[in-house]
Design a protein around this motif. Structure first.
Motif, short mmCIF file in Angstrom:
data_model
loop_
_atom_site.label_atom_id
_atom_site.label_comp_id
_atom_site.label_asym_id
_atom_site.label_seq_id
_atom_site.Cartn_x
_atom_site.Cartn_y
_atom_site.Cartn_z
N THR A 54 0.81 -1.22 0.00
CA THR A 54 0.00 0.00 0.00
C THR A 54 0.84 1.27 0.00
O THR A 54 0.34 2.33 -0.33
CB THR A 54 -0.97 0.03 1.21
N THR A 55 2.12 1.18 0.36
CA THR A 55 2.95 2.39 0.30
C THR A 55 3.25 2.79 -1.14
O THR A 55 3.53 3.95 -1.42
CB THR A 55 4.30 2.23 1.06
N GLY A 109 1.29 3.06 -3.76
CA GLY A 109 0.32 4.04 -4.26
C GLY A 109 0.34 5.35 -3.52
O GLY A 109 -0.09 6.38 -4.04
N LEU A 110 0.83 5.31 -2.28
CA LEU A 110 0.82 6.53 -1.46
C LEU A 110 2.14 7.29 -1.51
O LEU A 110 2.17 8.49 -1.25
CB LEU A 110 0.49 6.18 0.00
N LEU A 148 -5.12 1.28 -8.91
CA LEU A 148 -5.29 2.70 -8.61
C LEU A 148 -4.00 3.29 -8.02
O LEU A 148 -3.67 4.44 -8.27
CB LEU A 148 -6.47 2.92 -7.67
N GLY A 149 -3.28 2.47 -7.26
CA GLY A 149 -1.98 2.91 -6.74
C GLY A 149 -0.92 2.88 -7.82
O GLY A 149 -0.07 3.77 -7.90
N TYR A 197 -0.33 5.89 -10.50
CA TYR A 197 0.35 7.12 -10.08
C TYR A 197 1.77 7.20 -10.66
O TYR A 197 2.32 8.28 -10.79
CB TYR A 197 0.42 7.21 -8.56
N ASN A 223 8.18 1.87 1.32
CA ASN A 223 7.99 1.28 2.64
C ASN A 223 9.28 1.42 3.45
O ASN A 223 10.30 0.81 3.12
CB ASN A 223 7.62 -0.20 2.47
N ILE A 277 8.16 9.75 2.77
CA ILE A 277 6.82 10.31 2.53
C ILE A 277 5.83 9.69 3.52
O ILE A 277 4.97 10.37 4.08
CB ILE A 277 6.36 10.04 1.08
N ILE A 278 5.98 8.38 3.76
CA ILE A 278 5.09 7.68 4.68
C ILE A 278 5.29 8.16 6.12
O ILE A 278 4.33 8.40 6.84
CB ILE A 278 5.32 6.14 4.59
N ASP A 279 6.57 8.34 6.53
CA ASP A 279 6.77 8.79 7.91
C ASP A 279 6.59 10.30 8.06
O ASP A 279 6.75 10.85 9.15
CB ASP A 279 8.09 8.26 8.51
N VAL A 329 -0.02 3.73 8.70
CA VAL A 329 1.41 3.89 8.41
C VAL A 329 2.26 3.40 9.59
O VAL A 329 3.45 3.66 9.67
CB VAL A 329 1.76 5.34 8.01
N PHE A 383 0.68 -2.51 9.66
CA PHE A 383 1.20 -1.43 8.83
C PHE A 383 0.78 -1.61 7.36
O PHE A 383 0.91 -2.70 6.81
CB PHE A 383 2.74 -1.42 8.92
N GLY A 384 0.27 -0.56 6.77
CA GLY A 384 -0.08 -0.60 5.34
C GLY A 384 -1.45 -1.20 5.05
O GLY A 384 -1.85 -1.28 3.90
N LYS A 431 -11.24 3.96 -2.12
CA LYS A 431 -9.90 4.44 -1.78
C LYS A 431 -9.41 5.22 -2.99
O LYS A 431 -9.72 4.84 -4.12
CB LYS A 431 -8.97 3.26 -1.48
N TYR A 432 -8.64 6.26 -2.81
CA TYR A 432 -8.25 7.19 -3.88
C TYR A 432 -9.51 7.78 -4.54
O TYR A 432 -9.48 8.20 -5.69
CB TYR A 432 -7.43 6.50 -4.97
#
Lengths: 385, 100
Positions: free
Chosen positions: A156-157, A159-160, A248-249, A252, A321, A339-341, B18, B46-47, B63-64
């Motif tokens: 998941t990281t 896409g974010l 979707l992730g 990007y 991650n 970016i995550i932290d 996160v 996490f995640g 989501k998004y």
């Protein structure tokens, strides 16, 4: 930063100067490998195909081998054939020669077996290596660069963090009149309507919708559910629930600019700007397609961590991650986990990747390059016969 | 305070963690300007994702700002959202392809 690269006779610009040993088929792969090991600066690609393939698969393998030879990072090429395979060794060599670069070929059955073929091949390759060593780098412009963008081992990281940061780099390169290709049709499923809105025109929008629909249909004609392979077990463990979420992730990474066209697997873009290439989501096959399409550098995002490199191009690894980055620092070039932290923004990390990219263009080894990661795999539609 | 979870779009009904988060923990999520305090009903690694509002069986997970699948059971705010209660609607062969 002043950029330097190799200006090829066909007007293309390379950032590496490899001597590529190309096996026409799996039967010639060992000999190609042996030749490459004996000659300074030579690399080979482990071709698993090239024989007993039919129709579109045989054409595809031939095209990818030819286009690998044509890649601007390749200064010279030697094609090695067994002699009876489907891919025509001499023709591959002749096609590559159209770029004006040094090319030769050697056929095992015409050279009294592998021992002698290796000797003949090493002799030819050595002469090429010497000539390559005399080539000088010249000043080049960023607009002459084509990159390929890949994501693999996603969580998941991705896409974010890592994908949006690399999307920033793609946008910047496109704004500077460079060329960016992103791929992995499987990972457009559920996000294709967003990409279609960014198409240059209606025709391109339709092409985007079609490749995705065809990809889904292909899974279904096999009588299987795409969900059995996508998301992968690692994706799910990383928090990705469905292919839609993964897609979707994923998208990007292609940034936000206009999509000029959809390229078939291994085809070269006809102009500059942002392109989509129709490839599977499998990383190695996807990267192989984009390198055949003329990319001279790959930016590869990951969440779980991956080691992938290429024989002919640097691969810059970006990880979103923070834990994976710490665990796999040996393989990952840029930490987008910041970016995550919350310590850095997407554009901060985008700029970091961009400046790393300029250094790599000028010759700095990526982690995958310094560890000799040279993965290669051609996409295959049907079985061999 | 360190960010514990992110909401990717204002229309989303899930947040992504996160950090590893535990059952009973109060998490402040920022939903594009609107802050909401959510008590986690389960451990969320996490995640991974949790619901930031109640979601009924058959409703879409967003989501998004986009649909990522359908809830296969009622999901309460603060509950874990993953493969056990969400199903993909694409690439299956048993559903019409929604080519928008």
């Amino acid at each position: 930063m002043k950029l330097e690269g190799y200006k090829r006779a066909d007007g293309k610009v390379g950032i590496r100067n490899h001597l590529l040993i190309i096996p026409a088929s799996v039967c010639a792969s060992e000999v190609a490998k042996a030749i490459s090991e004996r000659v300074n600066g030579a690399v080979y690609i482990p071709n698993q195909h090239g024989c007993c393939q039919i129709g579109p698969d045989l054409e595809l393998t031939t095209k990818v081998l030819v286009n690998f030879g044509k890649n601007p990072n390749v200064g010279a090429a030697l094609v090695v054939g067994l002699g009876c395979e489907g891919v025509p060794t001499k023709k591959v060599s002749e096609e590559i020669a159209k770029t004006g670069k040094m090319v030769d070929y050697v056929v095992i059955q015409e050279n009294k077996g592998t021992v002698n073929t290796i000797a003949v091949g090493v002799k030819k390759a050595r002469e090429m290596a010497e000539k390559l060593s005399l080539m000088k780098k010249e000043e080049i412009d960023i607009s002459e660069i084509t990159i390929g963008i890949e994501c693999g081992g996603s969580d998941t990281t991705s896409g974010l963090a890592s994908n949006p940061a690399v999307g920033y780099v793609s946008d910047k390169l496109v704004d500077l009149n460079g060329t960016s290709i992103f791929s992995e049709t499987t990972e457009f499923i559920g996000a294709e309507h967003i990409l279609a809105k960014r198409a240059r025109n209606e025709e391109v929008a339709q092409k985007i919708m079609k490749i995705v629909l065809d990809c889904e249909k292909k899974a279904n004609t096999m009588g299987v559910d795409l969900r059995s392979g996508q998301p992968t077990p690692g994706n799910i463990e990383g928090g990705l629930t469905t292919i839609e979420e993964k897609s979707l992730g994923c998208i990007y990474k292609g940034g936000t600019r206009t999509i000029e066209d959809v390229l078939a697997y291994g085809d070269m873009p006809s102009g500059k700007g942002l392109y989509i290439m129709d490839t599977p989501g499998q990383d190695i096959e996807s990267i192989t397609g984009m390198l055949a399409g003329g990319a001279v550098l790959i930016i590869f995002t990951t969440g779980r961590g991956t080691p992938t490199g290429s024989a002919i191009a640097p691969v810059i690894k970006v990880c979103g991650n923070p834990e994976s980055y710490e665990r796999m620092k040996d393989n990952i070039d840029v930490n987008a986990g910041t970016i995550i932290d919350g310590t850095k923004t997407i554009s901060d990390v985008g700029e970091e990747i961009y400046s790393q990219m300029l250094e790599v263009i000028n010759g700095k080894f990526t982690k995958a390059e310094s560890l000799n990661h040279r993965e290669f795999g051609i996409y295959k539609m049907i079985s061999t016969f | 305070m360190l960010k514990l979870a992110v909401v990717a779009h204002k229309d989303d009904n899930v947040a992504t963690t996160v950090k590893d988060l535990s059952k009973g923990e109060n998490v402040l999520v920022d939903i594009f300007g609107t802050e909401k305090n959510i008590t986690l009903k389960e451990d969320i690694p996490f995640g991974h994702k949790f619901a930031i509002k109640d979601i009924k069986k058959g409703e879409e997970i967003f989501k998004y700002g986009e649909e990522i699948g359908q809830a296969t059971q009622d999901i309460e705010e603060g509950e874990y959202v993953h493969v056990h209660n969400v199903v993909s609607e694409r690439g299956r062969g048993d559903l019409e392809v929604d080519a928008k």
